[in-house]
Design a protein around this motif. Structure first.
Motif, mmCIF file in Angstrom:
data_model
loop_
_atom_site.group_PDB
_atom_site.id
_atom_site.type_symbol
_atom_site.label_atom_id
_atom_site.label_comp_id
_atom_site.label_asym_id
_atom_site.label_seq_id
_atom_site.Cartn_x
_atom_site.Cartn_y
_atom_site.Cartn_z
ATOM 1 N N ILE A 30 42.836 -8.739 10.023
ATOM 2 C CA ILE A 30 42.559 -8.155 8.708
ATOM 3 C C ILE A 30 41.967 -9.214 7.772
ATOM 4 C CG2 ILE A 30 43.618 -7.172 6.635
ATOM 5 C CD1 ILE A 30 45.698 -5.876 8.562
ATOM 6 N N PHE A 31 42.574 -10.393 7.739
ATOM 7 C CA PHE A 31 42.076 -11.477 6.885
ATOM 8 C C PHE A 31 40.655 -11.857 7.268
ATOM 9 C CE2 PHE A 31 41.340 -15.989 6.127
ATOM 10 C CZ PHE A 31 41.559 -16.064 4.762
ATOM 11 N N ASN A 32 40.419 -12.047 8.559
ATOM 12 C CA ASN A 32 39.084 -12.437 9.018
ATOM 13 C C ASN A 32 38.047 -11.361 8.707
ATOM 14 O OD1 ASN A 32 39.990 -14.896 9.957
ATOM 15 N ND2 ASN A 32 40.230 -14.197 12.065
ATOM 16 N N ALA A 33 38.413 -10.106 8.873
ATOM 17 C CA ALA A 33 37.489 -9.014 8.575
ATOM 18 C C ALA A 33 37.157 -8.985 7.080
ATOM 19 C CB ALA A 33 38.080 -7.677 9.003
ATOM 20 N N ALA A 34 38.155 -9.157 6.240
ATOM 21 C CA ALA A 34 37.919 -9.152 4.798
ATOM 22 C C ALA A 34 36.994 -10.312 4.409
ATOM 23 C CB ALA A 34 39.239 -9.240 4.047
ATOM 24 N N MET A 35 37.208 -11.475 4.975
ATOM 25 C CA MET A 35 36.359 -12.621 4.690
ATOM 26 C C MET A 35 34.925 -12.378 5.160
ATOM 27 S SD MET A 35 38.267 -14.581 3.011
ATOM 28 C CE MET A 35 37.327 -16.079 2.917
ATOM 29 N N PHE A 36 34.791 -11.811 6.347
ATOM 30 C CA PHE A 36 33.472 -11.523 6.909
ATOM 31 C C PHE A 36 32.707 -10.542 6.024
ATOM 32 C CE2 PHE A 36 30.641 -9.022 9.585
ATOM 33 C CZ PHE A 36 29.906 -10.019 10.230
ATOM 34 N N VAL A 37 33.368 -9.478 5.602
ATOM 35 C CA VAL A 37 32.707 -8.469 4.773
ATOM 36 C C VAL A 37 32.367 -9.056 3.408
ATOM 37 C CG1 VAL A 37 33.029 -6.245 3.604
ATOM 38 C CG2 VAL A 37 33.726 -6.507 5.989
ATOM 39 N N ASP A 38 33.239 -9.883 2.857
ATOM 40 C CA ASP A 38 32.969 -10.510 1.560
ATOM 41 C C ASP A 38 31.719 -11.387 1.623
ATOM 42 O OD1 ASP A 38 35.024 -9.326 0.205
ATOM 43 O OD2 ASP A 38 36.367 -11.059 0.309
ATOM 44 N N PHE A 39 31.537 -12.113 2.733
ATOM 45 C CA PHE A 39 30.374 -12.975 2.869
ATOM 46 C C PHE A 39 29.149 -12.176 3.194
ATOM 47 C CE2 PHE A 39 33.658 -16.264 3.760
ATOM 48 C CZ PHE A 39 33.402 -17.036 2.640
ATOM 49 N N LEU A 51 33.778 -2.526 9.718
ATOM 50 C CA LEU A 51 32.502 -3.074 9.253
ATOM 51 C C LEU A 51 32.136 -4.401 9.911
ATOM 52 C CD1 LEU A 51 32.734 -2.154 5.473
ATOM 53 C CD2 LEU A 51 31.104 -1.241 7.157
ATOM 54 N N THR A 52 33.080 -5.041 10.580
ATOM 55 C CA THR A 52 32.769 -6.284 11.292
ATOM 56 C C THR A 52 32.214 -6.016 12.686
ATOM 57 O OG1 THR A 52 34.977 -6.566 12.275
ATOM 58 C CG2 THR A 52 34.609 -7.513 10.078
ATOM 59 N N ARG A 53 32.301 -4.775 13.128
ATOM 60 C CA ARG A 53 31.822 -4.443 14.473
ATOM 61 C C ARG A 53 30.298 -4.305 14.463
ATOM 62 N NH1 ARG A 53 35.465 -0.461 17.765
ATOM 63 N NH2 ARG A 53 33.380 -0.123 18.548
ATOM 64 N N PRO A 54 29.618 -4.938 15.400
ATOM 65 C CA PRO A 54 28.156 -4.870 15.415
ATOM 66 C C PRO A 54 27.614 -3.483 15.747
ATOM 67 C CG PRO A 54 28.965 -6.083 17.319
ATOM 68 C CD PRO A 54 30.147 -5.818 16.446
ATOM 69 N N VAL A 74 28.823 -0.658 14.466
ATOM 70 C CA VAL A 74 29.079 0.262 13.360
ATOM 71 C C VAL A 74 28.029 0.065 12.270
ATOM 72 C CG1 VAL A 74 30.700 0.903 11.537
ATOM 73 C CG2 VAL A 74 31.548 0.409 13.835
ATOM 74 N N VAL A 75 27.318 1.147 11.955
ATOM 75 C CA VAL A 75 26.280 1.121 10.930
ATOM 76 C C VAL A 75 26.873 1.420 9.559
ATOM 77 C CG1 VAL A 75 24.152 2.231 10.145
ATOM 78 C CG2 VAL A 75 24.518 1.824 12.577
ATOM 79 N N SER A 76 27.798 2.396 9.503
ATOM 80 C CA SER A 76 28.418 2.736 8.224
ATOM 81 C C SER A 76 29.787 3.369 8.429
ATOM 82 C CB SER A 76 27.523 3.671 7.400
ATOM 83 O OG SER A 76 27.393 4.920 8.038
ATOM 84 N N VAL A 77 30.563 3.303 7.351
ATOM 85 C CA VAL A 77 31.888 3.914 7.323
ATOM 86 C C VAL A 77 31.876 4.952 6.200
ATOM 87 C CG1 VAL A 77 34.351 3.533 6.945
ATOM 88 C CG2 VAL A 77 32.991 1.792 8.129
ATOM 89 N N ILE A 78 32.138 6.191 6.548
ATOM 90 C CA ILE A 78 32.174 7.275 5.560
ATOM 91 C C ILE A 78 33.640 7.614 5.305
ATOM 92 C CG2 ILE A 78 31.536 9.667 5.073
ATOM 93 C CD1 ILE A 78 29.220 9.225 7.158
ATOM 94 N N PRO A 79 34.140 7.353 4.083
ATOM 95 C CA PRO A 79 35.538 7.663 3.801
ATOM 96 C C PRO A 79 35.736 9.159 3.525
ATOM 97 C CG PRO A 79 34.529 6.628 1.894
ATOM 98 C CD PRO A 79 33.483 6.666 2.978
ATOM 99 N N GLN A 80 36.848 9.681 3.982
ATOM 100 C CA GLN A 80 37.254 11.064 3.713
ATOM 101 C C GLN A 80 36.125 12.088 3.925
ATOM 102 O OE1 GLN A 80 40.592 11.786 2.771
ATOM 103 N NE2 GLN A 80 40.841 9.639 3.315
#
Length: 113
Positions: free
Chosen positions: A104-113, A16-19, A21-27
């Protein structure tokens, strides 16, 4: 985001941090394929990434040790060769060695913001 494992969750966060990528569909839906002995099998990818422009990447998320022990790369190669272009344009394998704890930490922070 629903994930079956921490590794899948981390993978979705990084995606989700990649410019591009529009969406992630799980399973996403399971895909039929014939193994090397011509037996009909099925595989469910862990995620399907939808990119800007509409292309799609089917993502298999596995622990590195399991990939080595089971020879999953060979199986994934067989699946990729039979994958319908209407489902995905490419296949990607992500393991616990694909990114660092900092990523992983940076991605989680980015998505949270």
């Amino acid at each position: 985001m629903i994930s079956e494992s921490g590794l899948e969750f981390f993978t979705s966060q990084v995606a989700l941090t990649r410019p591009d990528v529009v969406s992630v569909i799980p399973q996403p839906e399971r895909m039929p394929f014939y193994d090397k002995s011509s037996k009909l099998c099925h595989h469910t990818f862990d995620q399907l990434l939808v990119h800007v422009g509409g292309s799609r990447t089917a993502v298999a998320v596995k622990p590195y040790d399991g990939v080595i022990q089971t020879g999953f790369r060979e199986t994934l190669s067989i699946i990729a060769g039979q994958l319908s272009k209407s489902f995905a344009d490419r296949v990607c394998l992500v393991t616990d060695r694909s990114f660092t704890r900092v990523q992983i930490f940076n991605a989680a922070m980015f998505v949270d913001f």
